[in-house]
Design a protein around this motif. Structure first.
Motif, PDB file in Angstrom:
ATOM      1  N   UNK A  73       0.051  37.904  21.304  1.00 14.50           N
ATOM      2  CA  UNK A  73      -0.422  38.779  20.374  1.00 14.50           C
ATOM      3  C   UNK A  73      -0.441  40.168  20.900  1.00 14.50           C
ATOM      4  N   UNK A  74       0.206  40.973  20.331  1.00 21.83           N
ATOM      5  CA  UNK A  74       0.132  42.588  20.574  1.00 21.83           C
ATOM      6  C   UNK A  74       0.695  42.902  22.168  1.00 21.83           C
ATOM      7  N   UNK A  75       1.534  41.855  22.752  1.00 21.52           N
ATOM      8  CA  UNK A  75       1.895  41.819  24.228  1.00 21.52           C
ATOM      9  C   UNK A  75       1.038  41.326  24.859  1.00 21.52           C
ATOM     10  N   UNK A  76       0.021  40.740  24.617  1.00 22.52           N
ATOM     11  CA  UNK A  76      -0.990  40.123  25.569  1.00 22.52           C
ATOM     12  C   UNK A  76      -1.118  38.511  25.494  1.00 22.52           C
ATOM     13  N   UNK A  77      -1.408  37.866  26.468  1.00 23.81           N
ATOM     14  CA  UNK A  77      -1.521  36.496  26.465  1.00 23.81           C
ATOM     15  C   UNK A  77      -2.988  35.953  26.053  1.00 23.81           C
ATOM     16  N   UNK A  78      -3.390  34.677  25.655  1.00 20.90           N
ATOM     17  CA  UNK A  78      -4.792  34.374  25.555  1.00 20.90           C
ATOM     18  C   UNK A  78      -5.592  35.073  26.675  1.00 20.90           C
ATOM     19  N   UNK A  79      -5.228  34.567  27.854  1.00 22.41           N
ATOM     20  CA  UNK A  79      -5.966  35.155  29.035  1.00 22.41           C
ATOM     21  C   UNK A  79      -6.222  36.577  29.020  1.00 22.41           C
ATOM     22  N   UNK A  80      -5.107  37.248  28.885  1.00 22.71           N
ATOM     23  CA  UNK A  80      -5.218  38.691  28.972  1.00 22.71           C
ATOM     24  C   UNK A  80      -6.189  39.253  27.776  1.00 22.71           C
ATOM     25  N   UNK A  81      -6.196  38.755  26.624  1.00 24.00           N
ATOM     26  CA  UNK A  81      -6.795  39.075  25.538  1.00 24.00           C
ATOM     27  C   UNK A  81      -8.405  38.739  25.948  1.00 24.00           C
ATOM     28  N   UNK A  82      -8.691  37.486  26.512  1.00 25.92           N
ATOM     29  CA  UNK A  82      -9.967  37.235  26.702  1.00 25.92           C
ATOM     30  C   UNK A  82     -10.699  38.185  27.751  1.00 25.92           C
ATOM     31  N   UNK A  83      -9.647  38.603  28.770  1.00 27.54           N
ATOM     32  CA  UNK A  83     -10.143  39.633  29.966  1.00 27.54           C
ATOM     33  C   UNK A  83     -10.645  40.987  29.184  1.00 27.54           C
ATOM     34  N   UNK A  84      -9.544  41.371  28.265  1.00 27.80           N
ATOM     35  CA  UNK A  84      -9.954  42.484  27.599  1.00 27.80           C
ATOM     36  C   UNK A  84     -11.077  42.738  26.860  1.00 27.80           C
ATOM     37  N   UNK A  85     -11.427  41.555  26.082  1.00 25.86           N
ATOM     38  CA  UNK A  85     -12.717  41.699  25.062  1.00 25.86           C
ATOM     39  C   UNK A  85     -13.860  41.553  26.006  1.00 25.86           C
ATOM     40  N   UNK A  86     -13.767  40.844  27.418  1.00 27.66           N
ATOM     41  CA  UNK A  86     -14.841  40.828  28.307  1.00 27.66           C
ATOM     42  C   UNK A  86     -14.912  42.474  29.061  1.00 27.66           C
ATOM     43  N   UNK A  87     -14.047  42.924  29.202  1.00 22.93           N
ATOM     44  CA  UNK A  87     -14.172  44.334  29.768  1.00 22.93           C
ATOM     45  C   UNK A  87     -14.620  45.245  28.864  1.00 22.93           C
ATOM     46  N   UNK A  88     -14.195  45.077  27.578  1.00 24.49           N
ATOM     47  CA  UNK A  88     -14.633  46.044  26.566  1.00 24.49           C
ATOM     48  C   UNK A  88     -16.194  45.642  26.192  1.00 24.49           C
ATOM     49  N   UNK A  89     -16.516  44.503  26.455  1.00 25.81           N
ATOM     50  CA  UNK A  89     -18.223  44.216  26.136  1.00 25.81           C
ATOM     51  C   UNK A  89     -18.965  44.659  27.294  1.00 25.81           C
ATOM     52  N   UNK A  90     -18.268  44.947  28.353  1.00 25.35           N
ATOM     53  CA  UNK A  90     -18.986  45.217  29.752  1.00 25.35           C
ATOM     54  C   UNK A  90     -19.397  46.654  29.634  1.00 25.35           C
TER      55      UNK A  90
END
Length: 90
Positions: A73-90
């Protein structure tokens, strides 16, 4: 006639204002299985399509808000989206 501006391109608006980012997404032009590769298969084909999509940001935002568990979705895989959300939450 009104015109809605999407990134990098302008589209004629639908008179009843029912159009959404999905109406302009490139993924609608190919088989959906492209965006849901089987375990161990490459998501490269889907990512190539996403790179050229004018509504990629809207698609990614939609997936993040809904917590889409699989697919590209939006050019990112499930793993990449999880990493992005983790980074945004940090």
């Amino acid at each position: 006639m009104t015109v809605r501006a999407w990134p990098e391109r302008q589209y004629d608006d639908v008179t009843d204002d029912t159009s959404t980012w999905r109406d302009f997404a490139r993924c609608g032009e190919v088989h959906p299985e492209t965006f849901f590769p089987e375990q161990g298969c490459s998501p490269k084909a889907a990512k190539r399509i996403c790179r050229r999509c004018e509504v990629r940001a809207e698609c990614l935002e939609y997936a993040l808000q809904r917590g889409e568990p699989c697919g590209v979705w939006g050019g990112l895989t499930e793993r990449e989206r999880r990493r992005l959300l983790y980074d945004l939450a940090a």
